[in-house]
Design a protein around this motif. Structure first.
Motif, short mmCIF file in Angstrom:
data_model
loop_
_atom_site.label_atom_id
_atom_site.label_comp_id
_atom_site.label_asym_id
_atom_site.label_seq_id
_atom_site.Cartn_x
_atom_site.Cartn_y
_atom_site.Cartn_z
N SER A 231 0.81 -1.20 0.00
CA SER A 231 0.00 0.00 0.00
C SER A 231 0.85 1.26 0.00
O SER A 231 1.61 1.52 0.95
CB SER A 231 -0.93 0.02 1.21
N VAL A 232 0.73 2.05 -1.06
CA VAL A 232 1.42 3.35 -1.13
C VAL A 232 0.90 4.26 -0.02
O VAL A 232 1.67 4.92 0.69
CB VAL A 232 1.19 4.01 -2.50
N ARG A 233 -0.41 4.29 0.14
CA ARG A 233 -1.01 5.18 1.13
C ARG A 233 -0.54 4.86 2.55
O ARG A 233 -0.19 5.78 3.32
CB ARG A 233 -2.54 5.05 1.04
N GLU A 234 -0.51 3.58 2.90
CA GLU A 234 -0.08 3.21 4.25
C GLU A 234 1.38 3.56 4.48
O GLU A 234 1.77 3.98 5.58
CB GLU A 234 -0.31 1.71 4.47
N PHE A 235 2.21 3.42 3.45
CA PHE A 235 3.63 3.78 3.57
C PHE A 235 3.77 5.28 3.82
O PHE A 235 4.54 5.71 4.69
CB PHE A 235 4.39 3.37 2.31
N VAL A 236 3.04 6.08 3.06
CA VAL A 236 3.10 7.54 3.22
C VAL A 236 2.64 7.93 4.62
O VAL A 236 3.26 8.77 5.29
CB VAL A 236 2.24 8.24 2.15
N LEU A 237 1.57 7.31 5.10
CA LEU A 237 1.08 7.59 6.44
C LEU A 237 2.11 7.22 7.51
O LEU A 237 2.30 7.94 8.49
CB LEU A 237 -0.22 6.81 6.69
N SER A 238 2.79 6.09 7.31
CA SER A 238 3.75 5.62 8.31
C SER A 238 4.98 6.52 8.40
O SER A 238 5.57 6.68 9.47
CB SER A 238 4.19 4.19 7.99
N VAL A 241 6.16 12.26 6.45
CA VAL A 241 7.14 13.24 5.96
C VAL A 241 6.41 14.23 5.07
O VAL A 241 5.71 13.84 4.13
CB VAL A 241 8.27 12.55 5.18
N ASP A 242 6.56 15.50 5.34
CA ASP A 242 5.79 16.53 4.64
C ASP A 242 5.92 16.46 3.12
O ASP A 242 4.93 16.53 2.39
CB ASP A 242 6.20 17.93 5.12
N SER A 243 7.14 16.32 2.63
CA SER A 243 7.35 16.33 1.17
C SER A 243 6.70 15.11 0.50
O SER A 243 6.14 15.22 -0.59
CB SER A 243 8.85 16.37 0.85
N LEU A 244 6.75 13.96 1.18
CA LEU A 244 6.15 12.75 0.64
C LEU A 244 4.62 12.84 0.69
O LEU A 244 3.93 12.47 -0.27
CB LEU A 244 6.63 11.52 1.42
N THR A 245 4.11 13.34 1.80
CA THR A 245 2.66 13.52 1.93
C THR A 245 2.15 14.51 0.90
O THR A 245 1.08 14.31 0.29
CB THR A 245 2.31 14.02 3.34
N LYS A 246 2.92 15.57 0.64
CA LYS A 246 2.54 16.57 -0.35
C LYS A 246 2.46 15.94 -1.74
O LYS A 246 1.52 16.19 -2.50
CB LYS A 246 3.55 17.72 -0.34
N ALA A 247 3.46 15.11 -2.08
CA ALA A 247 3.46 14.45 -3.38
C ALA A 247 2.27 13.51 -3.52
O ALA A 247 1.63 13.43 -4.58
CB ALA A 247 4.77 13.70 -3.59
N TYR A 248 1.97 12.79 -2.44
CA TYR A 248 0.81 11.88 -2.46
C TYR A 248 -0.48 12.67 -2.66
O TYR A 248 -1.31 12.33 -3.51
CB TYR A 248 0.75 11.09 -1.15
N ASN A 249 -0.64 13.75 -1.88
CA ASN A 249 -1.87 14.55 -1.99
C ASN A 249 -2.01 15.18 -3.37
O ASN A 249 -3.13 15.29 -3.89
CB ASN A 249 -1.87 15.64 -0.91
N GLU A 250 -0.91 15.60 -3.97
CA GLU A 250 -0.98 16.19 -5.30
C GLU A 250 -1.38 15.14 -6.34
O GLU A 250 -2.04 15.46 -7.33
CB GLU A 250 0.35 16.84 -5.67
#
Length: 319
Positions: A231-238, A241-250
């Motif tokens: 899961s990409v989403r679960e990895f980002v949540l774990s 990191v702001d930059s990674l979360t920003k890329a996911y949200n975009e």
């Protein structure tokens, strides 16, 4: 021809709602061999309906044409080729999926972020291609001509009992018409980004699952393989990191943007022409129901708003 018969059946209420055996038997046999339902599909009219004018030239609107078309002049080319070119732009992100899963396995947040940025770029390019449809396709011609051929037997008040395939089945069959929901590319990004459409209205989630059965078998298996992956989403949540979360949200926001534009197109190409038509004539209840539905048989605006809403809900909160 089958499509000529189909058109006649739809515009003449007294026409027999039976597909003659001389068409039904070979048509169903071929469809079974391909692993697809016996009705005009997105895979037929978009994914497999193109050729290059200059074989050595680019995959561009100017250098491409459709293999088969319907009445309405350039309407067929405009709708089907624009849809294909949107697919092509979005599909360029697929080559990054192996590197995304490797990044997840290696817990490499930088590599995952780079892959997400590539997805964002591809989805933005897909939307830019989608926007070109306004200069190519006339709304009234689409609504009054081409859309007739794309409607199915399911959710169609003119065919409440479905269509009988003579010599194949003893009872009428219900099949949805060709719909963008039969495209595997955007369901692919939903799965990849962990956008749970099942969290929305049950009927919308069920419809998306049903539309998978209208995809080529290889596309169905591809989506299933993605669902069994990390899961990409679960990895980002774990990582949080702001930059990674920003890329996911975009990435998610790029999907929202595409779905917003799809709603705009439905308004321009279905609702507005339907309103103009209703002002000229007194529409029956049956006609109004047909106009409100998409070619897949759903209430198109309700369905698209629901899908957009669940996509927006996937956005992660940033501290």
């Amino acid at each position: 021809m089958y499509f000529a018969w189909e058109y006649k059946m739809r515009i003449i209420p007294s026409a027999n709602k039976v597909l003659p055996s001389n068409i039904a038997i070979p048509y169903c046999a071929l469809s079974e061999k391909l692993g697809l339902p016996p009705i005009l599909l997105y895979a037929d009219c978009v994914l497999a309906n193109w050729k290059k004018i200059d074989p050595k030239g680019p995959m561009s609107y100017e250098n491409m044409d459709v293999l088969f078309s319907f009445p309405g002049g350039d309407c067929t080319k405009a709708f089907f080729l624009t849809s294909l070119l949107v697919e092509i732009e979005a599909a360029k992100a697929i080559k990054n999926i192996p590197s995304m899963y490797k990044a997840l396995e290696d817990k490499d947040q930088h590599a995952l972020q780079e892959a997400l940025l590539h997805i964002i770029s591809c989805l933005h390019n897909a939307k830019e291609e989608f926007e070109k449809i306004r200069g190519r396709l006339d709304p009234d011609q689409f609504f009054n001509v081409l859309r007739i051929y794309l409607s199915g037997w399911k959710g169609n008040p003119q065919l409440p009992d479905g269509l009988l395939y003579e010599g194949v089945s003893d009872k009428p069959e219900m099949f949805a018409g060709g719909s963008a929901a039969q495209s595997s590319i955007f369901q692919c990004f939903d799965v990849l980004l962990g956008i749970k459409q099942s969290a929305g209205e049950p009927s919308a989630a069920a419809f998306l699952q049903e539309m998978r059965t209208y995809m080529p078998p290889a596309h169905q298996k591809f989506l299933q393989s993605l669902e069994s992956g990390l899961s990409v989403r679960e990895f980002v949540l774990s990582k949080n990191v702001d930059s990674l979360t920003k890329a996911y949200n975009e990435s998610v926001q790029a999907m929202v943007s595409l779905r917003n534009y799809h709603l705009e197109i439905v308004t321009s190409y279905i609702l507005n022409p339907a309103n103009r038509q209703s002002k000229k004539t007194a529409p029956s209840k049956e006609t109004s129901e047909v106009e409100a539905k998409g070619t897949g048989g759903t209430n198109v605006m309700n369905f698209l708003k629901n899908v957009r809403g669940t996509t927006e809900e996937a956005l992660l909160k940033v501290d």
